[in-house]
Design a protein around this motif. Structure first.
Motif, PDB file in Angstrom:
ATOM      1  N   ASP A 179      14.678  91.660  77.921  1.00 20.53           N
ATOM      2  CA  ASP A 179      13.663  91.971  78.927  1.00 20.53           C
ATOM      3  C   ASP A 179      13.726  90.952  80.061  1.00 20.53           C
ATOM      4  N   PHE A 180      12.920  91.183  81.092  1.00 16.10           N
ATOM      5  CA  PHE A 180      12.908  90.310  82.265  1.00 16.10           C
ATOM      6  C   PHE A 180      11.638  89.458  82.340  1.00 16.10           C
ATOM      7  N   LYS A 181      10.978  89.274  81.211  1.00 12.49           N
ATOM      8  CA  LYS A 181       9.795  88.410  81.190  1.00 12.49           C
ATOM      9  C   LYS A 181      10.231  86.948  81.210  1.00 12.49           C
ATOM     10  N   GLU A 182       9.335  86.082  81.703  1.00 10.12           N
ATOM     11  CA  GLU A 182       9.653  84.652  81.736  1.00 10.12           C
ATOM     12  C   GLU A 182       9.939  84.159  80.323  1.00 10.12           C
ATOM     13  N   ILE A 183      10.864  83.210  80.220  1.00 14.30           N
ATOM     14  CA  ILE A 183      11.319  82.805  78.897  1.00 14.30           C
ATOM     15  C   ILE A 183      10.461  81.712  78.281  1.00 14.30           C
ATOM     16  N   TYR A 184       9.663  81.005  79.107  1.00 13.84           N
ATOM     17  CA  TYR A 184       8.818  79.938  78.579  1.00 13.84           C
ATOM     18  C   TYR A 184       7.383  80.424  78.408  1.00 13.84           C
ATOM     19  N   ALA A 185       6.772  80.065  77.300  1.00 14.31           N
ATOM     20  CA  ALA A 185       5.360  80.370  77.081  1.00 14.31           C
ATOM     21  C   ALA A 185       4.492  79.423  77.916  1.00 14.31           C
ATOM     22  N   GLU A 186       3.204  79.687  77.950  1.00 12.25           N
ATOM     23  CA  GLU A 186       2.261  78.838  78.667  1.00 12.25           C
ATOM     24  C   GLU A 186       1.787  77.724  77.747  1.00 12.25           C
ATOM     25  N   TYR A 187       1.558  76.540  78.318  1.00 14.36           N
ATOM     26  CA  TYR A 187       0.920  75.475  77.548  1.00 14.36           C
ATOM     27  C   TYR A 187      -0.507  75.893  77.156  1.00 14.36           C
ATOM     28  N   ALA A 188      -0.934  75.468  75.993  1.00 11.32           N
ATOM     29  CA  ALA A 188      -2.357  75.499  75.671  1.00 11.32           C
ATOM     30  C   ALA A 188      -3.006  74.297  76.356  1.00 11.32           C
ATOM     31  N   ARG A 189      -4.322  74.365  76.535  1.00 11.16           N
ATOM     32  CA  ARG A 189      -5.025  73.309  77.268  1.00 11.16           C
ATOM     33  C   ARG A 189      -4.773  71.934  76.637  1.00 11.16           C
ATOM     34  N   GLU A 190      -4.827  71.872  75.309  1.00 11.33           N
ATOM     35  CA  GLU A 190      -4.658  70.590  74.627  1.00 11.33           C
ATOM     36  C   GLU A 190      -3.233  70.073  74.789  1.00 11.33           C
ATOM     37  N   LYS A 191      -2.255  70.966  74.738  1.00 12.39           N
ATOM     38  CA  LYS A 191      -0.863  70.556  74.875  1.00 12.39           C
ATOM     39  C   LYS A 191      -0.571  70.081  76.299  1.00 12.39           C
ATOM     40  N   ALA A 192      -1.132  70.747  77.297  1.00 11.53           N
ATOM     41  CA  ALA A 192      -0.942  70.318  78.686  1.00 11.53           C
ATOM     42  C   ALA A 192      -1.522  68.920  78.882  1.00 11.53           C
ATOM     43  N   ALA A 193      -2.725  68.696  78.329  1.00  9.97           N
ATOM     44  CA  ALA A 193      -3.350  67.369  78.435  1.00  9.97           C
ATOM     45  C   ALA A 193      -2.513  66.316  77.720  1.00  9.97           C
ATOM     46  N   GLU A 194      -1.984  66.676  76.548  1.00  9.79           N
ATOM     47  CA  GLU A 194      -1.172  65.734  75.781  1.00  9.79           C
ATOM     48  C   GLU A 194       0.083  65.334  76.552  1.00  9.79           C
ATOM     49  N   GLN A 195       0.786  66.327  77.095  1.00 13.36           N
ATOM     50  CA  GLN A 195       2.027  66.029  77.812  1.00 13.36           C
ATOM     51  C   GLN A 195       1.754  65.281  79.120  1.00 13.36           C
ATOM     52  N   ALA A 196       0.659  65.615  79.803  1.00 14.57           N
ATOM     53  CA  ALA A 196       0.299  64.893  81.021  1.00 14.57           C
ATOM     54  C   ALA A 196      -0.032  63.437  80.721  1.00 14.57           C
ATOM     55  N   SER A 197      -0.581  63.191  79.530  1.00 12.24           N
ATOM     56  CA  SER A 197      -0.980  61.820  79.164  1.00 12.24           C
ATOM     57  C   SER A 197       0.220  60.900  78.956  1.00 12.24           C
ATOM     58  N   ARG A 198       1.427  61.444  78.907  1.00 11.70           N
ATOM     59  CA  ARG A 198       2.626  60.631  78.750  1.00 11.70           C
ATOM     60  C   ARG A 198       2.988  59.889  80.036  1.00 11.70           C
ATOM     61  N   CYS A 199       2.386  60.292  81.167  1.00 16.10           N
ATOM     62  CA  CYS A 199       2.700  59.665  82.457  1.00 16.10           C
ATOM     63  C   CYS A 199       2.359  58.181  82.420  1.00 16.10           C
ATOM     64  N   SER A 200       3.252  57.349  82.963  1.00  9.99           N
ATOM     65  CA  SER A 200       3.042  55.890  82.943  1.00  9.99           C
ATOM     66  C   SER A 200       2.260  55.391  84.144  1.00  9.99           C
ATOM     67  N   GLN A 201       1.873  56.326  85.067  1.00  8.50           N
ATOM     68  CA  GLN A 201       1.075  55.954  86.243  1.00  8.50           C
ATOM     69  C   GLN A 201       1.734  54.799  87.015  1.00  8.50           C
ATOM     70  N   CYS A 202       2.980  55.007  87.375  1.00 11.15           N
ATOM     71  CA  CYS A 202       3.784  53.977  88.044  1.00 11.15           C
ATOM     72  C   CYS A 202       3.123  53.478  89.322  1.00 11.15           C
ATOM     73  N   GLY A 203       3.337  52.210  89.610  1.00 10.91           N
ATOM     74  CA  GLY A 203       2.887  51.667  90.888  1.00 10.91           C
ATOM     75  C   GLY A 203       3.644  52.296  92.053  1.00 10.91           C
ATOM     76  N   VAL A 204       4.922  52.538  91.847  1.00  9.70           N
ATOM     77  CA  VAL A 204       5.752  53.260  92.824  1.00  9.70           C
ATOM     78  C   VAL A 204       6.238  54.532  92.131  1.00  9.70           C
ATOM     79  N   PRO A 205       5.551  55.653  92.328  1.00  8.97           N
ATOM     80  CA  PRO A 205       5.889  56.885  91.593  1.00  8.97           C
ATOM     81  C   PRO A 205       7.121  57.575  92.180  1.00  8.97           C
ATOM     82  N   TYR A 206       8.253  57.386  91.524  1.00 14.81           N
ATOM     83  CA  TYR A 206       9.491  57.995  92.005  1.00 14.81           C
ATOM     84  C   TYR A 206       9.436  59.524  91.932  1.00 14.81           C
ATOM     85  N   CYS A 207       8.651  60.061  91.002  1.00 13.83           N
ATOM     86  CA  CYS A 207       8.502  61.523  90.938  1.00 13.83           C
ATOM     87  C   CYS A 207       7.962  62.048  92.257  1.00 13.83           C
ATOM     88  N   GLN A 208       7.005  61.329  92.836  1.00 12.66           N
ATOM     89  CA  GLN A 208       6.387  61.751  94.095  1.00 12.66           C
ATOM     90  C   GLN A 208       7.334  61.541  95.266  1.00 12.66           C
TER      91      GLN A 208
END
Length: 475
Positions: free
Chosen positions: A28-57
């Motif tokens: 099928d042509f549906k997206e291959i990744y499922a959606e995060y649950a709220r708790e999982k999104a919060a958990e994965q976001a909490s891994r951020c090290s909050q860099c002083g110089v955020p190279y991601c940005q």
């Protein structure tokens, strides 16, 4: 208090949303990744090290304030996270799905350099805005004051739509002209649904229409309506057509040899339920065929994975360099391999067999000395040619700009030696008064995120231009 929610990359491992199994998703042509649950999104976001110089940005073309919306997600403050995400990115739910995060934000995540695995920035970004739509946080565009000035935008792709959004929010009257029967450009007709489901694009189209943006569709500028006529109707013009001219191969006009954009457009039209004669008669349908895709970029990956879903007998991708030197996303290569695509590295087409194609003449290559860009140049291996049998050959060699001055009959619109429109790098101003350009038609074939940035920047410049003109007129 906020700090206790973050810096969990040492104790929490990187965890992408669940990916559907290849034998399930390739039908099928549906997206291959499922959606995060709220708790999982919060958990994965909490891994951020909050860099002083955020190279991601700093490595994001839009300079998205990624650390802040990751922190807010970790704290459960999703509406605030959405508002910060939306402040710099017109379409975060789209970028979260199709940006090559491995080359941009995630590829420059500091914690990955220390061996802990990057933060799943793209998946969190997608989750935030999908949730915002579900919760009703995405509000209709309602300008505080309506202005009399109008802007015409040629092209309803990501650059043009980003500019339309920004200008409409300032009360400018905006009309978007596009050759297709639906807005979205390559978002709608170029990118397959397994990467970007079409209702995601259409909900943004609905938001723009509801906000007062006028769309003139099925409009070929230069044929249905002249450029001068459009220019005469508006106070300023933005050209955001993208690049659609396919790079070609010599002697590749046999039946069964098709362009990637035609092939992908036909497939996406079928997903909307449209009648597509060239698909129905088999011309642009891979079902039961031995398919060879030529190219190594993201468009080639879209083609091979589409062919798998259409029921091809076999799908092979020819690329003249090796895996390490291909321009497409490595994540997409992995997805394609999981689904049954075979990559034939260090291989280039030398010709085709049959009036109705029956095979590709393949030359084997090796990598020699680096070229001007630093990439190793392919060199021919003499006597290693062979025939790759095929019933459908798809050319995915990239895109070039159309000759707009000639196509539209426009005098004085300067172009570069590459055929792109010559425009100021910051403002998008062209050689014609009040005419601006943005996106791929200026920078060449590039990423959606760059088109969004260019569209937003051009909108700012256009707003300054029409405001100055209004001031002069008032005096």
């Amino acid at each position: 208090m906020a700090g206790q929610k973050m810096l969990k990359f040492i104790s929490v491992e990187r965890d992408m949303p669940e990916k559907r199994a290849p034998d399930l998703r390739k039908d099928d042509f549906k997206e291959i990744y499922a959606e995060y649950a709220r708790e999982k999104a919060a958990e994965q976001a909490s891994r951020c090290s909050q860099c002083g110089v955020p190279y991601c940005q700093s490595h994001c073309p839009l300079q998205n304030n990624i650390p802040d919306w990751l922190r807010l997600t970790a704290e459960g403050r999703l509406q605030e996270a959405y508002e910060i995400s939306q402040a710099t990115n017109t379409f975060p739910e789209i970028c979260g799905r199709i940006c090559p995060q491995d080359r941009l934000c995630e590829g420059n995540c500091v914690i990955e350099q220390s061996g802990h695995g990057t933060v799943t920035i793209g998946s969190v970004e997608k989750y935030i805005t999908d949730t915002a739509f579900e919760e009703g946080w995405v509000k209709p565009i309602r300008p505080a004051i309506e202005r009399s000035e109008s802007v015409g935008i040629i092209g309803a792709g990501p650059g043009g739509l980003a500019a339309a959004d920004a200008l409409r929010r300032q009360g400018v009257q905006v009309t978007v002209y596009d050759r297709y029967d639906r807005g979205g450009g390559l978002l709608t007709y170029g990118i397959p649904g397994f990467k970007l489901e079409k209702d995601v694009v259409m909900q943004r189209m609905d938001q723009l229409t509801d906000g007062g943006v006028q769309f003139v569709l099925n409009c070929n500028v230069g044929e249905d309506l002249s450029f001068d006529a459009i220019r005469g109707k508006h106070d300023a013009i933005l050209i955001a057509t993208g690049v659609y001219k396919t790079r070609d191969l010599p002697d590749s006009d046999a039946d069964g040899i098709v362009n990637a954009i035609d092939y992908l457009t036909a497939s996406n039209r079928k997903s909307f339920g449209d009648d597509v004669e060239e698909f129905d008669d088999g011309t642009l349908n891979a079902a039961g065929k031995r398919v060879v895709v030529i190219g190594g970029g993201d468009t080639a990956m879209d083609c091979v994975r589409t062919a798998i879903r259409q029921g091809a007998e076999s799908v092979k991708c020819l690329y003249r360099r090796d895996r390490a030197n291909m321009p497409g996303s490595q994540r997409e290569v992995q997805n394609a391999e999981e689904e049954g695509v075979e990559f034939v590295w260090l291989s280039a087409p030398a010709g085709f067999e049959g009036n109705a194609v029956s095979g590709v003449k393949v030359q084997k290559m090796r990598l020699g000395q680096p070229d001007a860009t630093g990439r190793q140049s392919p060199e021919l291996i003499e006597g290693a040619d062979y025939i790759e049998e095929s019933d459908l050959v798809i050319k995915a060699l990239g895109f070039e700009p159309e000759d707009l001055p000639q196509l539209w009959g426009v005098e004085g619109l300067e172009v570069t030696r590459w055929g792109t429109i010559k425009a100021d790098f910051t403002t998008g101003a062209t050689s014609l008064e009040g005419v601006y350009a943005a996106g791929d038609i200026v920078r060449g074939a590039s990423l959606v995120v760059w088109a969004i940035k260019d569209g937003r920047d051009a909108a700012d410049a256009i707003l300054s231009y029409i405001s100055s003109a209004a001031t002069v007129a008032a005096e």
